[in-house]
Design a protein around this motif. Structure first.
Motif, PDB file in Angstrom:
ATOM      1  N   UNK A  67      43.911  42.622  32.273  1.00 43.01           N
ATOM      2  CA  UNK A  67      43.607  42.901  33.768  1.00 43.01           C
ATOM      3  C   UNK A  67      41.823  42.600  34.099  1.00 43.01           C
ATOM      4  N   UNK A  68      41.188  42.876  32.929  1.00 43.81           N
ATOM      5  CA  UNK A  68      39.639  42.588  33.349  1.00 43.81           C
ATOM      6  C   UNK A  68      39.029  41.125  32.812  1.00 43.81           C
ATOM      7  N   UNK A  69      40.049  40.270  32.698  1.00 41.52           N
ATOM      8  CA  UNK A  69      39.989  38.770  32.264  1.00 41.52           C
ATOM      9  C   UNK A  69      39.525  39.117  30.892  1.00 41.52           C
ATOM     10  N   UNK A  70      39.713  39.865  30.247  1.00 44.16           N
ATOM     11  CA  UNK A  70      39.411  40.052  28.652  1.00 44.16           C
ATOM     12  C   UNK A  70      40.382  39.155  27.935  1.00 44.16           C
ATOM     13  N   UNK A  71      39.985  38.271  27.112  1.00 41.58           N
ATOM     14  CA  UNK A  71      41.037  37.594  26.072  1.00 41.58           C
ATOM     15  C   UNK A  71      41.322  38.283  24.886  1.00 41.58           C
ATOM     16  N   UNK A  72      42.728  37.963  24.751  1.00 40.81           N
ATOM     17  CA  UNK A  72      43.343  38.859  23.735  1.00 40.81           C
ATOM     18  C   UNK A  72      43.292  37.764  22.345  1.00 40.81           C
TER      19      UNK A  72
END
Length: 308
Positions: A257-262
């Motif tokens: 959601x916060x453009x964090x890459x998994x």
């Protein structure tokens, strides 16, 4: 006496058959005798071969025409038709050689664009594998040497002859080739991840981003860069790749959601996999990274999937 009569009869039949064979040979020789042919006679005969799709005979006659009339009225046209006949007979290597020879000898010929076009088709066809038309295959996982050659040939055709009648078809083929070559680079990057070659994987991802900017594989190229830099401890470079990915592909599956890459997810191994659940995600994390979002960004791959 009966035996003698039988022997005489056998010898007579043998001699008769021998004469008929000799007569047949002479007839065939007379039909194939081109010694009195003019250049026009040769060319008209070749046209009959081509119209009847007798490619092997047409190739032989085209080569014979060139050897007997190397500077004749039909010499250059027959060289172009030789390229075509070799392509249609699936003799792609000979077609490429003949096309390169024509381009070298006649660079200013008004139909030299045709030589480029058929050369590219030969290179494309030569890169295909047996049964590729009968079973679903991933062209990007094949040997791409001929595909690279075709990409260069058709690219030169568009560059030199943008208004050629063959340019529209060449442009469509180039787009497909570009996507396949870009996907091939991602496949190689996935392989490098499995071998722990992180620098090589990052380089492949960057190559896709820099050289195939309009390809659907660019999204995976950015993801490859982010993953590889993260695993190498280069967090600033990884963050830069993620920022570009989020800006251009906000719906990428590994973005939160916060453009964090998994970084711990494994795209080709579903997160709801039973063993992954039982081991609290340890098995998925043990898998090497691999990226493939063709079904999301590549319309051709989506259509192929529906057809299959």
């Amino acid at each position: 006496m009966k035996n003698l009569a039988h022997i005489v009869l056998i010898l007579t039949l043998t001699a008769t058959a021998g004469c008929s064979w000799l007569g047949s040979d002479k007839q065939d020789q007379s039909e194939n005798n081109d010694s009195g042919y003019t250049e026009r006679d040769f060319y008209e005969k070749i046209q009959r071969n081509l119209n009847s799709k007798n490619w092997s005979l047409a190739i032989g006659n085209l080569q014979l025409l060139e050897s007997q009339f190397p500077f004749g009225k039909y010499a250059e046209q027959s060289q172009l038709e030789l390229i075509y006949a070799q392509y249609m007979s699936a003799d792609y290597e000979s077609g490429i050689t003949s096309a390169e020879r024509f381009i070298r000898l006649h660079p200013q010929h008004p139909n030299v664009d045709y030589a480029f076009y058929v050369k590219g088709l030969c290179e494309l066809s030569g890169s295909a594998k047996l049964f590729s038309g009968y079973i679903p295959t991933d062209n990007s996982k094949r040997d791409i040497g001929s595909a690279r050659d075709a990409f260069a040939t058709l690219g030169e055709l568009l560059s030199r002859f943008p208004n050629s009648p063959y340019s529209p078809d060449a442009r469509k083929r180039l787009i497909n080739l570009r996507n396949q070559l870009a996907r091939s680079e991602i496949n190689i990057a996935n392989y490098y991840f499995s071998r722990g070659a992180l620098v090589a994987a990052a380089n492949r991802g960057r190559y896709v981003v820099e050289n195939f900017q309009q390809s659907p594989a660019v999204a995976d190229g950015l993801a490859v860069m982010a993953q590889a830099y993260h695993m190498m401890g280069k967090q600033q470079l990884a963050s830069n790749a993620v920022d570009v990915l989020a800006t251009n592909y906000p719906d990428y599956p590994l973005l939160g959601e916060n453009n964090d890459f998994d970084y711990n997810n494994r795209m080709l191994y579903p997160s709801n996999w039973l063993l992954n659940k039982l081991t609290l995600g340890l098995i998925a994390q043990a898998m090497p990274p691999a990226f493939d979002t063709r079904m999301l960004y590549n319309k051709v791959a989506q259509q192929d999937e529906k057809a299959n």
